[in-house]
Design an enzyme around this catalytic site. Sequence first.
Site, PDB file in Angstrom:
ATOM      1  N   TYR A   1       0.813  -1.223   0.000  1.00  0.00           N
ATOM      2  CA  TYR A   1       0.000   0.000   0.000  1.00  0.00           C
ATOM      3  C   TYR A   1       0.844   1.270   0.000  1.00  0.00           C
ATOM      4  CZ  TYR A   1      -4.833  -1.594   0.742  1.00  0.00           C
ATOM      5  OH  TYR A   1      -6.092  -2.109   0.602  1.00  0.00           O
TER       6      TYR A   1
ATOM      7  N   LYS B   1       6.691 -15.046   3.420  1.00  0.00           N
ATOM      8  CA  LYS B   1       7.487 -15.724   2.393  1.00  0.00           C
ATOM      9  C   LYS B   1       8.940 -15.471   2.762  1.00  0.00           C
ATOM     10  CE  LYS B   1       7.854 -17.996  -1.511  1.00  0.00           C
ATOM     11  NZ  LYS B   1       7.699 -19.476  -1.460  1.00  0.00           N
TER      12      LYS B   1
ATOM     13  N   ASP C   1       2.600 -19.576  -0.073  1.00  0.00           N
ATOM     14  CA  ASP C   1       2.230 -20.570  -1.092  1.00  0.00           C
ATOM     15  C   ASP C   1       1.713 -21.847  -0.434  1.00  0.00           C
ATOM     16  OD1 ASP C   1       4.825 -20.686  -0.153  1.00  0.00           O
ATOM     17  OD2 ASP C   1       5.650 -21.613  -1.939  1.00  0.00           O
TER      18      ASP C   1
ATOM     19  N   ASP D   1      -4.200  -9.873   1.722  1.00  0.00           N
ATOM     20  CA  ASP D   1      -5.242  -9.679   0.712  1.00  0.00           C
ATOM     21  C   ASP D   1      -5.525 -11.000   0.004  1.00  0.00           C
ATOM     22  OD1 ASP D   1      -7.023  -8.169  -0.773  1.00  0.00           O
ATOM     23  OD2 ASP D   1      -5.565  -7.803  -2.351  1.00  0.00           O
TER      24      ASP D   1
ATOM     25  N   ASP E   1      -9.046 -13.522   0.412  1.00  0.00           N
ATOM     26  CA  ASP E   1      -9.978 -13.860  -0.670  1.00  0.00           C
ATOM     27  C   ASP E   1     -10.142 -15.371  -0.766  1.00  0.00           C
ATOM     28  OD1 ASP E   1     -10.385 -11.236  -1.316  1.00  0.00           O
ATOM     29  OD2 ASP E   1     -10.068 -11.515  -3.465  1.00  0.00           O
TER      30      ASP E   1
END
Length: 361
Positions: A135, A186, A219, A243, A247
């Site tokens: 962001y 990650k 992942d 984010d 979802d």
Amino acid sequence: MPRIALIPGDGIGVEVVREARRVLEAVVEGAALPLELTEWDLGAERYLRDGVTITEEEFRALSEDHDAVLLGALGDPRVPGNEHAKDILLGMRFRLDLYVNYRPCVLLDPELCPLRREVGELSIEIFRENTEGAYAGLGGSFKTGTPGEVAIEEDLNTRLGVERIIRAAFEHARAKGRGRVTLVDKANVQRFAGGLYRRVFNEVGEDYPEVARDRMYVDAMAMDLVRRPERYEVLVANNLFGDIVSDLAAVVTGGLGLAPSANVHPGRFALFEPVHGSAPDIAGQGIANPVGAIRCVSLLLNHFGYPEEAAKVEEAVRASIRERVTTPDLGGSAGTEDVGRWITERVAQKRGAVSQPPTGA
Ligand code: ATP
């Protein structure tokens, strides 16, 4: 008395906030809650009409004279780049420093899970960092439009930002008696930002010995949310990963139309909005699912210290799905208003435990 500003906004935002307001007013009236609602004309229509997104005066009135906002959605194909959304939504997010993006993904009915096997109860609560990371918008492009084009996108993380979102996740886990917080990162590739998140996660986690903690690469988390979502309780992640996993978790628990979210600076201000956008493709047809917005009402009631009323709204939503009073995205044929009115009646206890035959099947 807490003051709440309603901003229906654009597209289906207008339709779903109308139903959320109906439910909220029924609760306020039924339990005589001291909540005051005002509605604000902010969005694409207003911008196209008089070229104003939000004035400084309005921004001050919204943030200083109110305690929370309930927003529908902002985004309109007639406004290229959605300038108005940037000023209004991002303005509130950054200027009010709403650093927690809380996205609870709860399976309201086993039928809603798209996975082939049967899953048990699912309640995955995601804490996504909401003011930095991707962001921050840092980066640039060089030799744009030529074969030698270079694009750089920075991911900005501050120790303060990382610490406060992680602490918010642990505080929530403690308050709600949840057993485990999982950090999604990650760190094997993003060594610096990932390393910062891992160190702070361990340090902050030490203050919450009753809450277990583990870490997952994003992942692997994407796979696991499909393979064994029951395993997860509270997730904490940076802006980008938060984010993506939210979802995924939203779809595993029934889809975009059902998911609420809160943007919060604890103790200061909160903005509630359904996870979905303005969905111009179905706007104006009266078929948008209002449940995401209605569940924002439940988050809002919890936020202001009314857990019983919040639970009543959640129960009414579950009942509507059980009774198949659902919009087309869930396979039903009820309209936005039908669902809103049904839930409102249920909340107002005009409807008994056994209800009408399904209207939306
Ligand atoms: P944004 O960029 O503002 O998030 P978007 O176009 O990426 O918007 P949405 O506006 O959320 O995403 O819509 C994605 C699709 O999901 C829409 O085309 C719409 O068909 C469907 N959808 C979204 N919200 C709902 C809802 N409440 N009820 C039914 N369908 C929905």
